[in-house]
Design a protein around this motif. Structure first.
Motif, PDB file in Angstrom:
ATOM      1  N   LEU A  28       0.832  -1.206   0.000  1.00 48.29           N
ATOM      2  CA  LEU A  28       0.000   0.000   0.000  1.00 48.29           C
ATOM      3  C   LEU A  28       0.866   1.256   0.000  1.00 48.29           C
ATOM      4  CD1 LEU A  28      -2.550  -1.168   2.706  1.00 48.29           C
ATOM      5  CD2 LEU A  28      -2.860  -1.214   0.219  1.00 48.29           C
ATOM      6  N   GLY A  29       0.310   2.346  -0.463  1.00 46.87           N
ATOM      7  CA  GLY A  29       1.030   3.611  -0.514  1.00 46.87           C
ATOM      8  C   GLY A  29       1.332   4.188   0.853  1.00 46.87           C
ATOM      9  N   GLU A  30       0.454   3.897   1.807  1.00 48.55           N
ATOM     10  CA  GLU A  30       0.624   4.389   3.176  1.00 48.55           C
ATOM     11  C   GLU A  30       0.449   3.241   4.145  1.00 48.55           C
ATOM     12  OE1 GLU A  30      -1.980   7.687   4.019  1.00 48.55           O
ATOM     13  OE2 GLU A  30      -1.815   8.423   1.969  1.00 48.55           O
ATOM     14  N   SER A  31       0.948   3.423   5.345  1.00 47.63           N
ATOM     15  CA  SER A  31       0.762   2.431   6.400  1.00 47.63           C
ATOM     16  C   SER A  31      -0.730   2.240   6.652  1.00 47.63           C
ATOM     17  CB  SER A  31       1.454   2.926   7.679  1.00 47.63           C
ATOM     18  OG  SER A  31       1.258   2.022   8.726  1.00 47.63           O
ATOM     19  N   ALA A  32      -1.118   1.015   6.997  1.00 45.63           N
ATOM     20  CA  ALA A  32      -2.525   0.715   7.274  1.00 45.63           C
ATOM     21  C   ALA A  32      -2.627   0.004   8.619  1.00 45.63           C
ATOM     22  CB  ALA A  32      -3.115  -0.126   6.165  1.00 45.63           C
ATOM     23  N   THR A  37      -8.079   2.520   7.865  1.00 41.43           N
ATOM     24  CA  THR A  37      -7.076   3.047   6.937  1.00 41.43           C
ATOM     25  C   THR A  37      -6.815   2.060   5.798  1.00 41.43           C
ATOM     26  OG1 THR A  37      -5.249   2.265   8.325  1.00 41.43           O
ATOM     27  CG2 THR A  37      -5.946   4.559   8.632  1.00 41.43           C
ATOM     28  N   ALA A  38      -6.845   0.782   6.091  1.00 37.13           N
ATOM     29  CA  ALA A  38      -6.671  -0.229   5.038  1.00 37.13           C
ATOM     30  C   ALA A  38      -7.845  -0.176   4.068  1.00 37.13           C
ATOM     31  CB  ALA A  38      -6.541  -1.619   5.651  1.00 37.13           C
ATOM     32  N   ALA A  40      -9.885   2.261   3.395  1.00 36.63           N
ATOM     33  CA  ALA A  40      -9.865   3.492   2.604  1.00 36.63           C
ATOM     34  C   ALA A  40      -8.901   3.363   1.425  1.00 36.63           C
ATOM     35  CB  ALA A  40      -9.473   4.675   3.485  1.00 36.63           C
ATOM     36  N   GLN A  41      -7.743   2.755   1.654  1.00 35.34           N
ATOM     37  CA  GLN A  41      -6.766   2.601   0.572  1.00 35.34           C
ATOM     38  C   GLN A  41      -7.185   1.541  -0.449  1.00 35.34           C
ATOM     39  OE1 GLN A  41      -2.464   2.921   1.485  1.00 35.34           O
ATOM     40  NE2 GLN A  41      -3.148   2.927   3.618  1.00 35.34           N
ATOM     41  N   LEU A  42      -7.900   0.524   0.007  1.00 36.14           N
ATOM     42  CA  LEU A  42      -8.313  -0.569  -0.879  1.00 36.14           C
ATOM     43  C   LEU A  42      -9.646  -0.314  -1.565  1.00 36.14           C
ATOM     44  CD1 LEU A  42      -7.261  -3.461   1.503  1.00 36.14           C
ATOM     45  CD2 LEU A  42      -6.229  -2.954  -0.738  1.00 36.14           C
ATOM     46  N   GLY A  43     -10.420   0.655  -1.047  1.00 33.41           N
ATOM     47  CA  GLY A  43     -11.730   0.944  -1.614  1.00 33.41           C
ATOM     48  C   GLY A  43     -12.749  -0.137  -1.298  1.00 33.41           C
ATOM     49  N   HIS A 136       2.419  -1.899   5.773  1.00 32.32           N
ATOM     50  CA  HIS A 136       2.175  -1.381   4.428  1.00 32.32           C
ATOM     51  C   HIS A 136       1.703  -2.449   3.450  1.00 32.32           C
ATOM     52  CE1 HIS A 136       3.811   2.804   4.398  1.00 32.32           C
ATOM     53  NE2 HIS A 136       4.395   2.370   5.493  1.00 32.32           N
TER      54      HIS A 136
END
Length: 158
Positions: A28-32, A37-38, A40-43, A136
């Motif tokens: 991932l681009g940012e720590s999750a 937070t995970a 949000a990054q994965l949709g 990440h």
């Protein structure tokens, strides 16, 4: 995958391949460090994130893979597994029993087998995302595959 993967991620990737898993680690681009937070990054829905929570069950490690939409009812789980008290593990306990940092604990790849409970709520999601040994990284799986990969026991944890 890049040859520059963190050793923990490369270790999880190798285990997933050896076990014939359908997913592989995604960096991932940012720590999750949290399900939110995970997701949000994965949709995806927060409930499709399998939080890997290590507990101290009277000195023995217990891994509870719970939906990101749930909190673990430690009294219920303690009764379920037959211990008097279930405590959240210290970072040192987590690292000792998993070889991985809090926020990135994978459901597999530990130095020795860890008793694992898998939240039945996760079965509601066709795709589940779990940590891949580093804050990440995650990998996709299914509920049935997660049970197989971890030798986990389906359990109501909330």
């Amino acid at each position: 995958m890049s040859e520059k993967l963190h050793p923990n991620i490369a270790h999880i990737a190798a285990i997933l391949r050896e076990m014939g898993a359908t997913g592989e680690p995604v960096v991932l681009g940012e720590s999750a460090p949290t399900a939110a937070t995970a997701a949000a990054q994965l949709g995806c829905e927060v409930g499709a994130i399998a939080n890997s929570l290590i507990f101290n069950a009277e000195g023995a490690p217990l891994l509870v893979l719970t939906s990101g939409a749930h909190r673990v009812n430690t009294d219920l789980v303690a009764t379920t597994i037959g211990v008097a008290k279930l405590r959240r593990a210290t970072p040192e306990f987590v690292r000792e029993h998993t070889g991985q940092p809090i926020g990135g604990v994978a459901p597999l790849g530990h130095p020795a087998p860890v008793r694992t409970l898998v939240d039945t709520w996760l079965a509601k999601h066709p795709t589940i995302w779990a940590a891949a040994g580093h804050p990440h990284a995650v990998f996709s799986t299914t509920y049935d595959e997660l049970l197989k990969l971890t030798d986990g026991t389906p359990t109501e944890v909330e």
